[in-house]
Design a protein around this motif. Structure first.
Motif, PDB file in Angstrom:
ATOM      1  N   ARG A 166      -1.808  20.811  -9.431  1.00  0.00           N
ATOM      2  CA  ARG A 166      -2.672  21.426 -10.203  1.00  0.00           C
ATOM      3  C   ARG A 166      -3.631  20.369 -11.100  1.00  0.00           C
ATOM      4  O   ARG A 166      -2.932  19.233 -11.311  1.00  0.00           O
ATOM      5  N   GLU A 167      -4.339  20.633 -12.102  1.00  0.00           N
ATOM      6  CA  GLU A 167      -5.110  19.522 -12.543  1.00  0.00           C
ATOM      7  C   GLU A 167      -4.388  18.446 -13.699  1.00  0.00           C
ATOM      8  O   GLU A 167      -4.341  17.525 -13.664  1.00  0.00           O
ATOM      9  N   GLU A 168      -2.946  19.506 -14.064  1.00  0.00           N
ATOM     10  CA  GLU A 168      -2.723  18.706 -15.375  1.00  0.00           C
ATOM     11  C   GLU A 168      -1.817  17.944 -14.584  1.00  0.00           C
ATOM     12  O   GLU A 168      -1.671  17.204 -15.662  1.00  0.00           O
ATOM     13  N   LEU A 169      -1.012  17.624 -13.410  1.00  0.00           N
ATOM     14  CA  LEU A 169      -0.283  16.769 -13.089  1.00  0.00           C
ATOM     15  C   LEU A 169      -0.899  16.040 -12.179  1.00  0.00           C
ATOM     16  O   LEU A 169      -0.054  14.655 -12.472  1.00  0.00           O
ATOM     17  N   LEU A 170      -2.238  16.200 -11.557  1.00  0.00           N
ATOM     18  CA  LEU A 170      -2.777  15.245 -11.576  1.00  0.00           C
ATOM     19  C   LEU A 170      -3.365  14.083 -12.501  1.00  0.00           C
ATOM     20  O   LEU A 170      -3.347  12.969 -12.405  1.00  0.00           O
ATOM     21  N   ASP A 171      -3.750  14.579 -13.374  1.00  0.00           N
ATOM     22  CA  ASP A 171      -4.199  14.217 -14.598  1.00  0.00           C
ATOM     23  C   ASP A 171      -3.119  13.093 -15.300  1.00  0.00           C
ATOM     24  O   ASP A 171      -3.283  11.678 -15.689  1.00  0.00           O
ATOM     25  N   ARG A 172      -1.858  13.798 -15.381  1.00  0.00           N
ATOM     26  CA  ARG A 172      -0.540  12.602 -15.760  1.00  0.00           C
ATOM     27  C   ARG A 172      -0.302  11.309 -14.743  1.00  0.00           C
ATOM     28  O   ARG A 172       0.187  11.177 -15.054  1.00  0.00           O
ATOM     29  N   PHE A 212       1.222  -0.947   0.162  1.00  0.00           N
ATOM     30  CA  PHE A 212      -0.089   0.255  -0.019  1.00  0.00           C
ATOM     31  C   PHE A 212       1.473   1.228   0.115  1.00  0.00           C
ATOM     32  O   PHE A 212       1.797   1.312   1.104  1.00  0.00           O
ATOM     33  N   ILE A 213       0.475   2.008  -0.962  1.00  0.00           N
ATOM     34  CA  ILE A 213       1.604   3.596  -1.265  1.00  0.00           C
ATOM     35  C   ILE A 213       1.080   4.702  -0.978  1.00  0.00           C
ATOM     36  O   ILE A 213      -0.456   4.574  -2.021  1.00  0.00           O
ATOM     37  N   SER A 214       1.522   5.466  -0.174  1.00  0.00           N
ATOM     38  CA  SER A 214       0.902   6.664  -0.631  1.00  0.00           C
ATOM     39  C   SER A 214       1.509   7.548  -0.702  1.00  0.00           C
ATOM     40  O   SER A 214       2.487   7.562  -0.406  1.00  0.00           O
ATOM     41  N   ILE A 215       1.523   8.541  -1.693  1.00  0.00           N
ATOM     42  CA  ILE A 215       1.281   9.683  -2.743  1.00  0.00           C
ATOM     43  C   ILE A 215       1.723  10.854  -2.255  1.00  0.00           C
ATOM     44  O   ILE A 215       0.148  11.338  -2.250  1.00  0.00           O
ATOM     45  N   LYS A 216       2.387  11.710  -1.730  1.00  0.00           N
ATOM     46  CA  LYS A 216       1.920  13.187  -1.594  1.00  0.00           C
ATOM     47  C   LYS A 216       3.075  14.208  -3.679  1.00  0.00           C
ATOM     48  O   LYS A 216       4.349  13.445  -3.813  1.00  0.00           O
ATOM     49  N   LEU A 217       2.224  14.553  -3.646  1.00  0.00           N
ATOM     50  CA  LEU A 217       3.079  15.573  -5.325  1.00  0.00           C
ATOM     51  C   LEU A 217       3.225  16.651  -4.808  1.00  0.00           C
ATOM     52  O   LEU A 217       2.708  17.135  -4.390  1.00  0.00           O
ATOM     53  N   GLU A 218       4.522  17.073  -6.073  1.00  0.00           N
ATOM     54  CA  GLU A 218       4.726  18.672  -4.952  1.00  0.00           C
ATOM     55  C   GLU A 218       3.769  19.267  -5.112  1.00  0.00           C
ATOM     56  O   GLU A 218       3.775  20.575  -4.338  1.00  0.00           O
ATOM     57  N   LYS A 219       2.964  19.216  -5.778  1.00  0.00           N
ATOM     58  CA  LYS A 219       1.468  19.973  -6.721  1.00  0.00           C
ATOM     59  C   LYS A 219       0.511  19.906  -6.652  1.00  0.00           C
ATOM     60  O   LYS A 219       0.453  18.899  -8.059  1.00  0.00           O
ATOM     61  N   LEU A 228       7.773   4.371 -10.432  1.00  0.00           N
ATOM     62  CA  LEU A 228       7.564   5.442  -9.409  1.00  0.00           C
ATOM     63  C   LEU A 228       8.278   6.012  -9.109  1.00  0.00           C
ATOM     64  O   LEU A 228       8.117   7.557  -9.313  1.00  0.00           O
ATOM     65  N   THR A 229       9.809   5.897  -8.816  1.00  0.00           N
ATOM     66  CA  THR A 229      10.771   7.190  -8.738  1.00  0.00           C
ATOM     67  C   THR A 229      11.115   8.028 -10.085  1.00  0.00           C
ATOM     68  O   THR A 229      10.850   9.269  -9.933  1.00  0.00           O
ATOM     69  N   ARG A 230      10.439   7.766 -10.963  1.00  0.00           N
ATOM     70  CA  ARG A 230      10.880   8.323 -12.363  1.00  0.00           C
ATOM     71  C   ARG A 230       9.614   9.438 -12.720  1.00  0.00           C
ATOM     72  O   ARG A 230       9.900   9.779 -13.065  1.00  0.00           O
ATOM     73  N   LEU A 231       8.533   9.656 -12.047  1.00  0.00           N
ATOM     74  CA  LEU A 231       7.283   9.914 -12.346  1.00  0.00           C
ATOM     75  C   LEU A 231       7.679  11.304 -11.700  1.00  0.00           C
ATOM     76  O   LEU A 231       8.179  11.513 -10.687  1.00  0.00           O
ATOM     77  N   GLU A 232       7.808  12.273 -13.273  1.00  0.00           N
ATOM     78  CA  GLU A 232       7.770  14.283 -12.342  1.00  0.00           C
ATOM     79  C   GLU A 232       7.057  13.909 -11.080  1.00  0.00           C
ATOM     80  O   GLU A 232       5.521  13.554 -11.654  1.00  0.00           O
ATOM     81  N   GLY A 233       7.247  15.009 -10.696  1.00  0.00           N
ATOM     82  CA  GLY A 233       6.166  15.905  -9.928  1.00  0.00           C
ATOM     83  C   GLY A 233       5.997  15.117  -8.150  1.00  0.00           C
ATOM     84  O   GLY A 233       4.713  16.250  -7.794  1.00  0.00           O
ATOM     85  N   ILE A 234       6.450  13.526  -7.999  1.00  0.00           N
ATOM     86  CA  ILE A 234       6.294  12.999  -7.145  1.00  0.00           C
ATOM     87  C   ILE A 234       7.345  14.255  -5.482  1.00  0.00           C
ATOM     88  O   ILE A 234       8.427  13.538  -5.871  1.00  0.00           O
ATOM     89  N   ALA A 235       6.515  14.205  -4.753  1.00  0.00           N
ATOM     90  CA  ALA A 235       7.167  15.375  -3.624  1.00  0.00           C
ATOM     91  C   ALA A 235       7.796  13.459  -2.367  1.00  0.00           C
ATOM     92  O   ALA A 235       8.517  13.827  -1.865  1.00  0.00           O
ATOM     93  N   SER A 236       6.976  13.189  -2.389  1.00  0.00           N
ATOM     94  CA  SER A 236       6.896  11.025  -1.539  1.00  0.00           C
ATOM     95  C   SER A 236       6.454  10.895  -1.474  1.00  0.00           C
ATOM     96  O   SER A 236       5.464  10.464  -1.807  1.00  0.00           O
ATOM     97  N   ILE A 237       6.729   9.053  -1.101  1.00  0.00           N
ATOM     98  CA  ILE A 237       6.140   7.774  -1.328  1.00  0.00           C
ATOM     99  C   ILE A 237       5.810   7.522   0.081  1.00  0.00           C
ATOM    100  O   ILE A 237       7.717   7.300   0.280  1.00  0.00           O
ATOM    101  N   GLU A 238       5.471   7.150   0.160  1.00  0.00           N
ATOM    102  CA  GLU A 238       5.422   6.095   1.857  1.00  0.00           C
ATOM    103  C   GLU A 238       4.985   4.650   1.642  1.00  0.00           C
ATOM    104  O   GLU A 238       3.834   4.132   0.575  1.00  0.00           O
ATOM    105  N   SER A 239       5.803   3.933   1.889  1.00  0.00           N
ATOM    106  CA  SER A 239       4.775   2.650   1.235  1.00  0.00           C
ATOM    107  C   SER A 239       4.800   1.581   2.607  1.00  0.00           C
ATOM    108  O   SER A 239       5.802   1.354   3.687  1.00  0.00           O
ATOM    109  N   SER A 240       3.447   0.665   2.650  1.00  0.00           N
ATOM    110  CA  SER A 240       3.584  -0.710   3.458  1.00  0.00           C
ATOM    111  C   SER A 240       3.546  -1.460   2.971  1.00  0.00           C
ATOM    112  O   SER A 240       3.021  -1.693   2.409  1.00  0.00           O
TER     113      SER A 240
END
Length: 158
Positions: free
Chosen positions: A80-86, A71-78, A129-141
């Motif tokens: 914005r709609e285009e980042l969420l869509d991408r 189970f992975i929780s992701i926080k994006l840097e921003k 996952l880490t190659r996606l632009e715009g990710i601020a943090s990744i937490e895995s459980s």
């Protein structure tokens, strides 16, 4: 898709099909108290309206060699709609990701990923996952044990 009103017979049909999607119309009609023709008509309406989205075989993930659930929780840097869509479009293409939800609260996305082992998860993390632009943090459980799993919706209160 418009919501259609579900009566008690529709809910019973849906409950039975959630348990056994391969049930014959003859068996289904007998269990809901209709003759086969009106029962089939109801099933077709439920399919056409989108209430029944599709029929699938539910596999045992361990039996097919995918015992690890992450189970992975992701926080994006921003946000914005285009980042969420991408992000959503990219994640949708990855077969390891079984579920992905846009969330409220401190994290933006929640994912459920299945892999055969820790090495495969490491590859997924590093090569995708880490190659996606715009990710601020990744937490895995990692799930230690599956206490409950169902894809059967509780239709009693509907």
């Amino acid at each position: 898709m418009p919501n259609i009103p579900l009566d008690a017979i529709d809910r019973k049909i849906l409950a039975l099909l959630q348990q056994d999607g391969r049930m014959s119309i003859a068996d289904l009609s007998g269990k809901v108290g209709l003759s086969p023709s009106p029962c089939l008509r109801r099933v077709r309406i439920l399919e056409k309206s989108g209430v029944i989205a599709r029929y699938v075989a539910v596999l045992d993930q361990r039996a097919v060699g995918l015992p690890v659930s992450v189970f992975i929780s992701i926080k994006l840097e921003k946000q914005r709609e285009e980042l969420l869509d991408r992000f959503a479009k990219t994640i949708a293409r990855w077969p390891e990701v079984l579920e992905c939800y846009l969330m409220t609260g401190p994290r933006d996305y929640w994912l459920r990923v299945v892999v055969p082992d820790l090495a495969a998860y490491e590859r997924f993390l590093k090569q995708k996952l880490t190659r996606l632009e715009g990710i601020a943090s990744i937490e895995s459980s990692f799930a230690l044990e599956q206490v409950k799993y169902t894809n059967v919706l509780p239709l009693d209160g509907v």
